[in-house]
Design an enzyme around this catalytic site. Structure first.
Site, short mmCIF file in Angstrom:
data_model
loop_
_atom_site.label_atom_id
_atom_site.label_comp_id
_atom_site.label_asym_id
_atom_site.label_seq_id
_atom_site.Cartn_x
_atom_site.Cartn_y
_atom_site.Cartn_z
CG HIS A 160 -3.48 -3.68 3.22
ND1 HIS A 160 -2.47 -3.05 3.89
CD2 HIS A 160 -4.17 -2.71 2.59
CE1 HIS A 160 -2.54 -1.74 3.69
NE2 HIS A 160 -3.57 -1.51 2.90
CB CYS A 185 -0.97 -0.05 1.18
SG CYS A 185 -2.33 1.11 1.01
CD GLU A 236 -0.95 -5.69 5.90
OE1 GLU A 236 -0.61 -6.23 4.83
OE2 GLU A 236 -1.28 -4.49 5.99
#
Lengths: 231, 321
Positions: free
Chosen positions: A204, A88, A206
């Site tokens: 993302h 990002c 994660e």
């Protein structure tokens, strides 16, 4: 292995990354506030530049962070061939600093977009996508400037050198304008550099690390990243 | 030494040691009225050379990029070789000379702001006044070059005015010339002396070429007095003048600009239906503590490429105001 997780003023995803990396065998993540400068990266086997709003997105997203001292240390690691992952805002920083080609412009809708998307992983895998050739993975995006843009020359090169890692698609893996969330050229969601040791991606991974939060597809990418820090 | 050019009061020789430099020799000739009135006065070359050396060096110390390199023997200066723009850049603080005749003003009237005028350097045409558009259309200089000369002239005006005011003198007006060096840098060129500036002592007594124009005294003696007064000043005490630069960053043509597009839609929604396109960018207003110079512009270009704009998707424009 020692993985430096950078935090610029305004970065806000660093704890998410550290928490997920801690759960991956062999990973020893540590936080590096950017004010510590390049020396804090001397022991690092890899670097993650997490998402957020470094320097409040002033100037352009990622622009101020891209010229910070700490980036000299990141450059050294990149030159040594160590893996660097920008997620990002981290992708924006890497593009602004020139470690990845192209630029991330304002979304076509001019709005902040936060939603789950599907990504088609390129059949030509790289160090970050090993074992995921042609996979369709589900991960969230959350950005206002994720509209990937580059010149036609660069685009030709990205294609011919297999530098496009992920493209936005639908559940079945169809890549089209309807499932392009932000207006990116060729639905590009993530790319690698020529040496294939630097990857930038707007989604993302994660945030897709547990079934309980909707997907654990992202963890596969982070596991690859950790494995590569050993090499 | 090879003579390259001979003007009314100076000779320009090639520097045998470098093609990038010239030697400028000040002669004792003094002229006025497009060269109609002309005389030789002993010592005039020396005092104008001394004054130019003093003032060019002073301006250079303040950050103005000039052609001056160093003083040579007799009445010669070693300078960088430039292609002179055929322009006389005049800056006025008080009305005097041709300006009074042109607009019917009283001599000595104060300008609300310094006024800059450009004239074509051509005696046969009597140095006509030029508009900025005319300078561009005649192919003499482009708008960026004109803006650069304008900005530097204002800086020079400030630094000379402050210095002269320290010497108790009033800075009425002056003429500058600029040239382009081999690397494209625009430098303040020519001379600055009693021949090219108008300076008044108390009671509006001239210490400049007006004495010669009006046969009202010993012009070389007056030039000498001007130089003497200048040498008593303390240039270090003169505060730095800050300059402003404006940098515009806009999306490149042909690239989609969503912020502009949603702005256009909102304007249409509010009833401004004539709006066809809006392109949204950014403006930076930068304050610097040096006169604008080729070095400053190069640094700015570098900043533009590295930080202020993203050259992949944006274009920039620098305005020197």
């Amino acid at each position: 292995m020692a993985i430096a997780v950078l935090r610029f003023p305004g970065t806000n995803n660093e704890q998410d990354i550290i928490r997920v990396l801690k759960g991956i065998q062999g990973a020893d993540p540590y936080l590096v506030p950017s004010r510590q400068g390049p020396t804090a990266l001397q022991e690092a086997d890899g670097v993650v530049i997490p998402g957020g709003f470094s320097y409040g997105d002033y100037l352009r997203a990622g622009a101020v962070a891209s010229v910070g001292d700490i980036m000299e240390g990141v450059k050294e690691l990149i030159d040594e061939g160590k893996p660097v992952l920008g997620i990002c805002n981290g992708f924006q920083v890497l593009a602004e600093s020139g470690h990845l080609p192209g630029a991330l412009l304002t979304n076509e809708s001019a709005r902040f977009i936060c939603k789950w998307v599907y990504l088609k992983v390129s059949e030509h895998t790289n160090r970050f996508t090993q074992g995921l050739e042609n996979a369709i993975i589900r991960v969230p995006i959350a950005h206002a400037e994720g509209n990937y843009f580059c010149s036609n020359d660069i685009l030709d090169k990205l294609v011919s050198e297999n530098q496009i890692a992920f493209r936005y698609c639908d559940k079945e893996g169809n890549i089209s304008d309807e499932n392009n969330p932000n207006g990116s050229i060729m639905n590009i969601a993530g790319i690698v550099n020529e040496q294939q040791n630097v990857m930038g991606m707007m989604p993302h991974p994660e945030r897709a690390s547990r079934i309980a939060i909707g997907s654990r597809d992202g963890i596969l990418i982070l596991e690859n990243f950790v494995r590569e820090t050993v090499c | 030494m090879d003579l390259i050019n001979e003007g009314k009061v100076k000779r320009v020789y090639a520097d045998p040691e470098s093609p990038k430099r010239v030697i400028i020799e000040f002669t004792d000739t003094i002229t006025a009225g497009d060269g109609q009135k002309r005389e030789e006065i002993e010592g005039k070359g020396l005092v104008t050379c001394d004054t130019s050396e003093f003032l060019l060096k002073y301006l250079q110390d303040k950050g103005v990029a000039t052609h001056f390199i160093k003083r040579l023997e007799e009445t010669r200066l070693l300078c960088r070789k430039v292609d002179i723009f055929p322009l006389e850049v005049v800056c006025r603080n008080f009305a005097a000379g041709s300006f009074c005749d042109r607009y019917g003003l009283k001599r000595g009237q104060l300008m609300s702001e310094p006024l800059i005028e450009f004239f074509l350097k051509d005696d046969s045409l009597h140095d006509p006044l030029l508009s900025a558009d005319a300078i561009e259309r005649l192919g003499i200089a482009n708008p960026d070059e004109i803006a650069f000369m304008y900005s530097v002239t204002l800086s020079v005006n400030y630094y000379l005015r402050e210095l002269l005011s320290q010497a108790g003198l009033r800075f009425v007006d002056f003429k500058l010339e600029f040239g382009k060096a081999e690397d494209g840098a625009i430098l303040l060129a020519d001379e600055i002396s009693g021949d090219t500036i108008r300076v008044w002592d108390k009671d509006e007594d001239s210490l400049d070429k007006d004495i010669f124009r009006h046969d009202s005294g010993n012009v070389v003696e007056a030039y000498g007095r001007l130089l003497g007064r200048l040498k008593e000043t303390n240039p270090d005490e003169i505060p730095v003048r800050t300059e402003f630069l404006t940098i515009l960053v806009l999306p490149k043509d042909g690239i989609k600009n969503p912020p502009g597009e949603v702005t256009r839609k909102a304007m249409t929604r509010l009833g401004f239906e004539e709006v066809v396109e809006v392109r949204a960018g950014r403006i930076y207003r930068v304050k610097i503590n040096r006169p604008i110079s080729p070095d400053i512009l190069n640094q700015l270009h570098e900043m533009n490429m590295k930080l202020l704009s993203n050259p992949i998707a944006e274009k920039t424009e620098v305005r020197l105001t």
